[in-house]
Scaffold this motif. Structure first.
Motif, mmCIF file in Angstrom:
data_model
loop_
_atom_site.group_PDB
_atom_site.id
_atom_site.type_symbol
_atom_site.label_atom_id
_atom_site.label_comp_id
_atom_site.label_asym_id
_atom_site.label_seq_id
_atom_site.Cartn_x
_atom_site.Cartn_y
_atom_site.Cartn_z
ATOM 1 N N GLY A 50 3.238 21.575 9.473
ATOM 2 C CA GLY A 50 4.299 22.242 8.772
ATOM 3 C C GLY A 50 4.780 21.481 7.873
ATOM 4 O O GLY A 50 5.122 20.624 7.459
ATOM 5 N N THR A 51 5.581 22.735 7.217
ATOM 6 C CA THR A 51 6.381 22.237 5.893
ATOM 7 C C THR A 51 7.527 22.708 6.289
ATOM 8 O O THR A 51 8.282 23.187 5.644
ATOM 9 N N LYS A 115 -7.804 35.445 2.868
ATOM 10 C CA LYS A 115 -7.642 35.116 1.399
ATOM 11 C C LYS A 115 -6.953 36.478 0.732
ATOM 12 O O LYS A 115 -6.379 36.357 -0.045
ATOM 13 N N ARG A 116 -7.179 38.051 1.737
ATOM 14 C CA ARG A 116 -5.935 38.686 1.327
ATOM 15 C C ARG A 116 -4.663 38.661 0.629
ATOM 16 O O ARG A 116 -4.418 38.757 1.020
ATOM 17 N N ILE A 120 -1.816 38.329 -2.057
ATOM 18 C CA ILE A 120 -0.386 39.425 -1.616
ATOM 19 C C ILE A 120 0.797 38.445 -1.529
ATOM 20 O O ILE A 120 0.993 38.409 -2.266
ATOM 21 N N ALA A 121 1.103 36.950 -1.365
ATOM 22 C CA ALA A 121 1.585 36.097 -0.457
ATOM 23 C C ALA A 121 2.288 35.571 -2.622
ATOM 24 O O ALA A 121 3.199 35.203 -3.190
ATOM 25 N N VAL A 122 1.017 35.234 -2.662
ATOM 26 C CA VAL A 122 1.166 34.832 -4.335
ATOM 27 C C VAL A 122 1.352 35.933 -5.721
ATOM 28 O O VAL A 122 2.593 35.742 -6.057
ATOM 29 N N PRO A 129 -1.173 29.541 -0.950
ATOM 30 C CA PRO A 129 -2.328 29.257 0.128
ATOM 31 C C PRO A 129 -2.454 27.915 0.052
ATOM 32 O O PRO A 129 -2.665 27.187 -0.946
ATOM 33 N N LYS A 130 -1.541 26.981 1.329
ATOM 34 C CA LYS A 130 -1.952 25.855 1.526
ATOM 35 C C LYS A 130 -2.374 25.795 2.731
ATOM 36 O O LYS A 130 -1.499 25.625 3.579
#
Length: 139
Positions: A50-51, A115-116, A120-122, A129-130
């Motif tokens: 994770g990050t 993908k959807r 929405i997050a962007v 996406p990562k």
């Protein structure tokens, strides 16, 4: 608890240790549905995964399922097998399925939903996406 973690790390099997956790009394807000999610500190988290923040998916991860069951936390099934005749073992551990209990995303494949949700997050400026690791790339 720390000695138990050290022993499991040395054996290369941190997921096999007895799961322990403590509720922080704090909550995060799920940006997709604005629901409050309790924040817990747990001993089985992998430091190199994770990050910096960990997400729990108890309906679809064995360690998270075991932890949620132990502490009587809610478990929401959000993926079912795409094939209605397939084994629907609990927890369902595959991305080869369709979304359920996911509002407007019900019926989408995991790939379509990812993908959807990434879009929405962007657009909402709360994620991007990562991919750092995908199990199917290693199997």
């Amino acid at each position: 608890m720390i000695a138990e973690q050290k022993k499991a790390r040395e054996a290369g099997d941190l997921g096999a240790i007895e799961k322990h956790g403590v509720p922080t009394g704090r909550f995060a807000i799920n940006p997709y549905n604005n629901q409050r999610v309790p924040i817990w500190v747990a001993n089985y988290i992998l430091a190199d995964y994770g990050t910096g923040a960990i997400m729990s998916v108890p309906g679809h991860d064995e360690r998270d399922f075991e932890f949620a069951t132990k502490y009587n936390l809610p478990i929401v099934e959000v993926i079912k097998p795409a094939d209605a005749n397939a084994d629907n073992a609990w927890p369902f551990l595959s991305e080869e399925g369709v979304l359920v209990n996911s509002g407007e995303y019900n019926g989408l494949s995991c790939e379509e939903a990812q993908k959807r949700l990434q879009e929405i997050a962007v657009a909402g400026k709360f994620g991007e996406p990562k991919v750092t690791f995908r199990l199917k790339d290693w199997v």
